[in-house]
Scaffold this motif. Structure first.
Motif, PDB file in Angstrom:
ATOM      1  N   TYR A 173      48.716  46.204  19.279  1.00  0.00           N
ATOM      2  CA  TYR A 173      47.878  45.369  20.163  1.00  0.00           C
ATOM      3  C   TYR A 173      48.687  44.865  21.359  1.00  0.00           C
ATOM      4  O   TYR A 173      48.361  43.840  21.952  1.00  0.00           O
ATOM      5  N   GLY A 174      49.725  45.597  21.689  1.00  0.00           N
ATOM      6  CA  GLY A 174      50.395  45.359  22.962  1.00  0.00           C
ATOM      7  C   GLY A 174      51.536  44.370  22.954  1.00  0.00           C
ATOM      8  O   GLY A 174      52.024  43.999  24.023  1.00  0.00           O
ATOM      9  N   ALA A 175      52.000  43.933  21.775  1.00  0.00           N
ATOM     10  CA  ALA A 175      53.142  43.002  21.771  1.00  0.00           C
ATOM     11  C   ALA A 175      54.406  43.763  22.160  1.00  0.00           C
ATOM     12  O   ALA A 175      54.773  44.733  21.513  1.00  0.00           O
ATOM     13  N   GLU A 176      55.052  43.319  23.210  1.00  0.00           N
ATOM     14  CA  GLU A 176      56.277  44.004  23.654  1.00  0.00           C
ATOM     15  C   GLU A 176      57.475  43.556  22.827  1.00  0.00           C
ATOM     16  O   GLU A 176      58.414  44.310  22.620  1.00  0.00           O
ATOM     17  N   LYS A 177      57.416  42.293  22.361  1.00  0.00           N
ATOM     18  CA  LYS A 177      58.518  41.764  21.536  1.00  0.00           C
ATOM     19  C   LYS A 177      57.928  41.095  20.313  1.00  0.00           C
ATOM     20  O   LYS A 177      56.779  40.637  20.337  1.00  0.00           O
ATOM     21  N   LEU A 178      58.745  41.020  19.279  1.00  0.00           N
ATOM     22  CA  LEU A 178      58.369  40.189  18.135  1.00  0.00           C
ATOM     23  C   LEU A 178      59.557  39.283  17.833  1.00  0.00           C
ATOM     24  O   LEU A 178      60.619  39.747  17.406  1.00  0.00           O
ATOM     25  N   TYR A 179      59.393  37.998  18.107  1.00  0.00           N
ATOM     26  CA  TYR A 179      60.425  37.029  17.742  1.00  0.00           C
ATOM     27  C   TYR A 179      60.217  36.653  16.282  1.00  0.00           C
ATOM     28  O   TYR A 179      59.099  36.269  15.891  1.00  0.00           O
TER      29      TYR A 179
END
Ligand code: FAD
Length: 315
Positions: free
Chosen positions: A53-59
């Motif tokens: 769904y387009g998350a460029e990063k996951l913190y």
């Protein structure tokens, strides 16, 4: 492009749909980055889900220091992340716990907060439905980092490829934030049905069921819907309070809300008026619920609902 932080809604080992809705809305404000507060062991699964769904990063904020406490440590963790990445906005799914996190975060970041949004437009214009759904309000945060909580089912999740690059973010939680401990939790009784506030379809019953929810539940199961109830049904002891929709119950905003044997009192409307399509079955053609429906059936729910369930089964 600035990052937009989206707090991941993770329950029972899975990323819940509101996360995907928020990632979709986040794209209107900048580059979506998901934030997961939980066990590092779940991070790979979360990354897999949010990258679609387009998350460029996951913190990933490992919850070793946070687990077992109420909301304050989560607000502190998000504050530390926000101070590091200076996001364009922070989007949080609306819920009792998450709205408290949002409020604490807004104070910590000295920022504006808008709760229970039903839409976010380019430029940060936020739509809320207020006064029991009688007014639509469009607002904008003008101070600090906009913090916006969004009601479930406010946007259709749109798939988009993202990198979901995992970045562990270490936090230091102060003793001051660790003052309220969770002593026990009791999971919701498993019904096999979706959670009321997240469901895309809700089939509700009121006093008109006479306490017999068989037809309501059969239709709900056929539609993979949640079951809701009016206060009259709850006060009669036919359903627990967790089923109640309305001013003193839950606020829902599904794609489809079916009100059966419910008169449409203002306090009930307050909880369901923003549903995208409303259908009512009531044997009284003068029932106020018919003023707000998209489709209405005048008839006995114990006849109409089984016929509808059967017709759906045939499709
Ligand atoms: P009724 O108003 O009695 O309506 C029953 C309907 O069923 C009627 O329209 C009747 O024609 C129809 N009917 C009867 N038999 C059949 C049949 N066989 N087939 C089809 N139709 C049939 N209410 C809520 O729901 N949620 C709230 O959160 C809430 N909060 C409140 C807070 C406050 C402070 C107050 C004062 C009230 C609140 N209420 C709430 C109560 C609310 O005012 C109404 O009393 C309640 O919603 C009525 O529930 P109902 O529509 O099921 O019952």
């Amino acid at each position: 492009m600035s990052e937009v932080l989206v707090l991941v809604d993770f329950q029972n080992g899975a990323v819940k749909k509101p996360t995907f809705e928020l990632l979709t809305l986040a794209k209107r404000l900048g580059e979506p980055s998901a934030v997961f507060i939980g066990g590092s062991g779940d991070a790979a699964g979360v990354a897999e889900a949010v990258k679609k769904y387009g998350a460029e990063k996951l913190y990933v904020i490992d919850d070793a220091q946070i687990k077992g406490y109420l909301v304050a440590p989560k607000a502190e963790a998000l504050q530390q992340l926000a101070e590091k990445v200076s996001p364009a906005a922070i989007l949080i799914p609306s819920g009792a716990e998450t709205k408290e996190i949002a409020a604490r975060l807004a104070v910590k970041l000295d920022s504006g907060l808008i709760t229970d949004a039903v839409d976010i437009a380019d430029g940060g214009l936020v739509t809320q439905s207020v006064f029991a759904g009688n007014y639509t309000l469009v607002g904008k945060v003008t101070k600090g980092t906009p913090i916006i909580t969004v009601k479930p089912n406010s946007a259709a999740p749109e798939e988009a490829a993202g990198a979901a690059a995992v970045e562990e973010f270490a936090v230091t939680i102060s003793d001051a934030a660790k003052t309220a401990q969770i002593v026990a939790t009791q999971p919701r009784q498993a019904t096999g049905r979706p959670e009321l506030t997240e469901a895309a379809i809700i089939v509700s019953g009121g006093r008109g069921t006479g306490g017999d929810f068989t037809a309501v539940e059969a239709l709900a199961d056929e539609l993979h819907a949640a079951v809701g109830a009016s206060r009259a049904a709850v006060d009669s002891g036919w359903k627990p309070h967790s089923f109640q929709v309305g001013q003193t119950g839950k606020t829902v905003s599904p794609q489809l809300y079916l009100a059966n044997g419910i008169s449409g009192a203002i306090q009930h409307r307050a909880g369901m008026q923003t549903s995208k399509t409303i259908v009512a079955v009531n044997k009284d053609e003068e029932a106020p619920i018919f003023e707000l429906v998209d489709f209405g059936v005048v008839g006995d729910l114990h006849t109409v609902l089984p016929a509808l369930t059967e017709a759906i089964k045939q499709r």
